[in-house]
Motif scaffolding. Structure first.
Motif, PDB file in Angstrom:
ATOM      1  N   ILE A   2       0.845  -1.197   0.000  1.00 23.29           N
ATOM      2  CA  ILE A   2       0.000   0.000   0.000  1.00 23.29           C
ATOM      3  C   ILE A   2       0.882   1.250   0.000  1.00 23.29           C
ATOM      4  O   ILE A   2       2.012   1.212   0.493  1.00 23.29           O
ATOM      5  CB  ILE A   2      -0.968   0.011   1.216  1.00 23.29           C
ATOM      6  N   ASN A   3       0.367   2.317  -0.560  1.00 21.18           N
ATOM      7  CA  ASN A   3       1.103   3.578  -0.652  1.00 21.18           C
ATOM      8  C   ASN A   3       0.735   4.441   0.557  1.00 21.18           C
ATOM      9  O   ASN A   3      -0.337   5.040   0.596  1.00 21.18           O
ATOM     10  CB  ASN A   3       0.759   4.286  -1.970  1.00 21.18           C
ATOM     11  N   LEU A   4       1.623   4.493   1.524  1.00 17.03           N
ATOM     12  CA  LEU A   4       1.334   5.209   2.765  1.00 17.03           C
ATOM     13  C   LEU A   4       1.208   6.715   2.548  1.00 17.03           C
ATOM     14  O   LEU A   4       0.444   7.379   3.241  1.00 17.03           O
ATOM     15  CB  LEU A   4       2.397   4.901   3.824  1.00 17.03           C
ATOM     16  N   ASN A   5       1.944   7.262   1.584  1.00 17.60           N
ATOM     17  CA  ASN A   5       1.833   8.700   1.311  1.00 17.60           C
ATOM     18  C   ASN A   5       0.423   9.051   0.846  1.00 17.60           C
ATOM     19  O   ASN A   5      -0.163  10.034   1.298  1.00 17.60           O
ATOM     20  CB  ASN A   5       2.860   9.146   0.262  1.00 17.60           C
ATOM     21  N   LYS A   6      -0.129   8.236  -0.040  1.00 13.08           N
ATOM     22  CA  LYS A   6      -1.493   8.496  -0.533  1.00 13.08           C
ATOM     23  C   LYS A   6      -2.515   8.297   0.584  1.00 13.08           C
ATOM     24  O   LYS A   6      -3.496   9.029   0.663  1.00 13.08           O
ATOM     25  CB  LYS A   6      -1.823   7.589  -1.718  1.00 13.08           C
ATOM     26  N   ILE A   7      -2.281   7.305   1.421  1.00  4.38           N
ATOM     27  CA  ILE A   7      -3.203   7.065   2.543  1.00  4.38           C
ATOM     28  C   ILE A   7      -3.157   8.254   3.503  1.00  4.38           C
ATOM     29  O   ILE A   7      -4.195   8.723   3.976  1.00  4.38           O
ATOM     30  CB  ILE A   7      -2.848   5.750   3.275  1.00  4.38           C
ATOM     31  N   ALA A   8      -1.944   8.759   3.752  1.00  5.55           N
ATOM     32  CA  ALA A   8      -1.791   9.896   4.664  1.00  5.55           C
ATOM     33  C   ALA A   8      -2.576  11.105   4.164  1.00  5.55           C
ATOM     34  O   ALA A   8      -3.149  11.856   4.952  1.00  5.55           O
ATOM     35  CB  ALA A   8      -0.314  10.244   4.831  1.00  5.55           C
ATOM     36  N   VAL A   9      -2.659  11.273   2.850  1.00  3.32           N
ATOM     37  CA  VAL A   9      -3.399  12.391   2.263  1.00  3.32           C
ATOM     38  C   VAL A   9      -4.902  12.099   2.269  1.00  3.32           C
ATOM     39  O   VAL A   9      -5.722  12.977   2.541  1.00  3.32           O
ATOM     40  CB  VAL A   9      -2.915  12.670   0.809  1.00  3.32           C
ATOM     41  N   GLY A  10      -5.271  10.825   2.040  1.00  2.00           N
ATOM     42  CA  GLY A  10      -6.683  10.470   1.878  1.00  2.00           C
ATOM     43  C   GLY A  10      -7.453  10.253   3.169  1.00  2.00           C
ATOM     44  O   GLY A  10      -8.657  10.498   3.219  1.00  2.00           O
ATOM     45  N   PHE A  11      -6.761   9.776   4.206  1.00  2.00           N
ATOM     46  CA  PHE A  11      -7.453   9.479   5.466  1.00  2.00           C
ATOM     47  C   PHE A  11      -7.678  10.744   6.278  1.00  2.00           C
ATOM     48  O   PHE A  11      -7.065  11.777   6.040  1.00  2.00           O
ATOM     49  CB  PHE A  11      -6.633   8.479   6.293  1.00  2.00           C
ATOM     50  N   ASN A  12      -8.537  10.658   7.259  1.00  2.00           N
ATOM     51  CA  ASN A  12      -8.856  11.757   8.172  1.00  2.00           C
ATOM     52  C   ASN A  12      -7.576  12.203   8.897  1.00  2.00           C
ATOM     53  O   ASN A  12      -7.066  11.492   9.746  1.00  2.00           O
ATOM     54  CB  ASN A  12      -9.917  11.261   9.166  1.00  2.00           C
ATOM     55  N   LEU A  13      -7.082  13.384   8.566  1.00  2.00           N
ATOM     56  CA  LEU A  13      -5.765  13.823   9.033  1.00  2.00           C
ATOM     57  C   LEU A  13      -5.611  13.896  10.544  1.00  2.00           C
ATOM     58  O   LEU A  13      -4.527  13.664  11.061  1.00  2.00           O
ATOM     59  CB  LEU A  13      -5.413  15.186   8.426  1.00  2.00           C
ATOM     60  N   ASP A  14      -6.690  14.209  11.281  1.00  2.00           N
ATOM     61  CA  ASP A  14      -6.525  14.309  12.732  1.00  2.00           C
ATOM     62  C   ASP A  14      -6.492  12.936  13.401  1.00  2.00           C
ATOM     63  O   ASP A  14      -6.285  12.834  14.598  1.00  2.00           O
ATOM     64  CB  ASP A  14      -7.590  15.226  13.360  1.00  2.00           C
TER      65      ASP A  14
END
Length: 187
Positions: free
Chosen positions: A116-128
């Motif tokens: 999985i691409n953690l950078n894309k997940i970091a952008v896509g998931f609820n940041l808080d």
């Protein structure tokens, strides 16, 4: 081709539970009378008992509280507490017939079966709800509210779920992660 089902990869790695088995215990006496007991008051305020089957460590405190760690299943946790209770009863200590324990934490591993691409997940998931600092730690930390667990996601697709109180918490967390990744088009 066999389709990988992440829910089937779930594996309990550790269960930590606590119990109150009696009102108080004389630790020096306990340590000298129990086989393989470790007690060094300067290093740790309790007696450490390591069991081999099931492979569990029991941390026994003077307050009569016990912490069990290392269990890989609810069944082995129960057996470990029963073994400890029997050992204490054999020393003449009054222990209830079926001591109750409270699960403090279940650590479970899982595998999504795909990188999985953690950078894309970091952008896509609820940041808080996430922490991702690859220079500090290679995993993305995702805090869920329901179930109330913390999931560590790694680029390999492997997950660690911690903070669960029942085994089903990990299963629900994996289903939720899969649903969120899928809705973002990331798996």
């Amino acid at each position: 081709m066999n389709e990988h089902r992440p829910e089937e990869s779930l594996k309990i790695e550790n269960i930590v539970a606590s119990a109150k088995v009696t009102e108080s215990l004389d630790l020096p006496s306990l340590a000298s009378r129990l086989k393989d007991a470790e007690y060094n008051k300067k290093r740790f305020p309790g007696v450490v008992l390591r069991m081999q089957d099931p492979k569990i460590a029991a941390l026994v405190f003077g307050s009569g509280k016990v912490v069990l760690t290392g269990a890989k299943s609810i069944d082995s946790l129960s057996r470990g507490l029963d073994i400890l209770a029997d050992q204490l009863r054999a020393l003449g200590i009054d222990i209830p017939e079926n001591p109750e324990y409270k699960i403090q934490n279940i650590v479970t591993s899982a595998d999504l079966g795909t990188p999985i691409n953690l950078n894309k997940i970091a952008v896509g998931f609820n940041l808080d709800k996430i922490e991702y600092e690859p220079e500090q730690f290679p995993g993305l930390v995702y805090r869920l509210d329901d179930p109330k667990v913390v999931v560590l996601l790694f680029g390999s697709g492997k997950l660690i779920i911690t903070g669960g109180k029942v085994p089903e918490d990990a299963q629900r967390a994996v289903q939720r992660i899969l649903s969120e990744l899928s809705s973002l088009g990331l798996i």
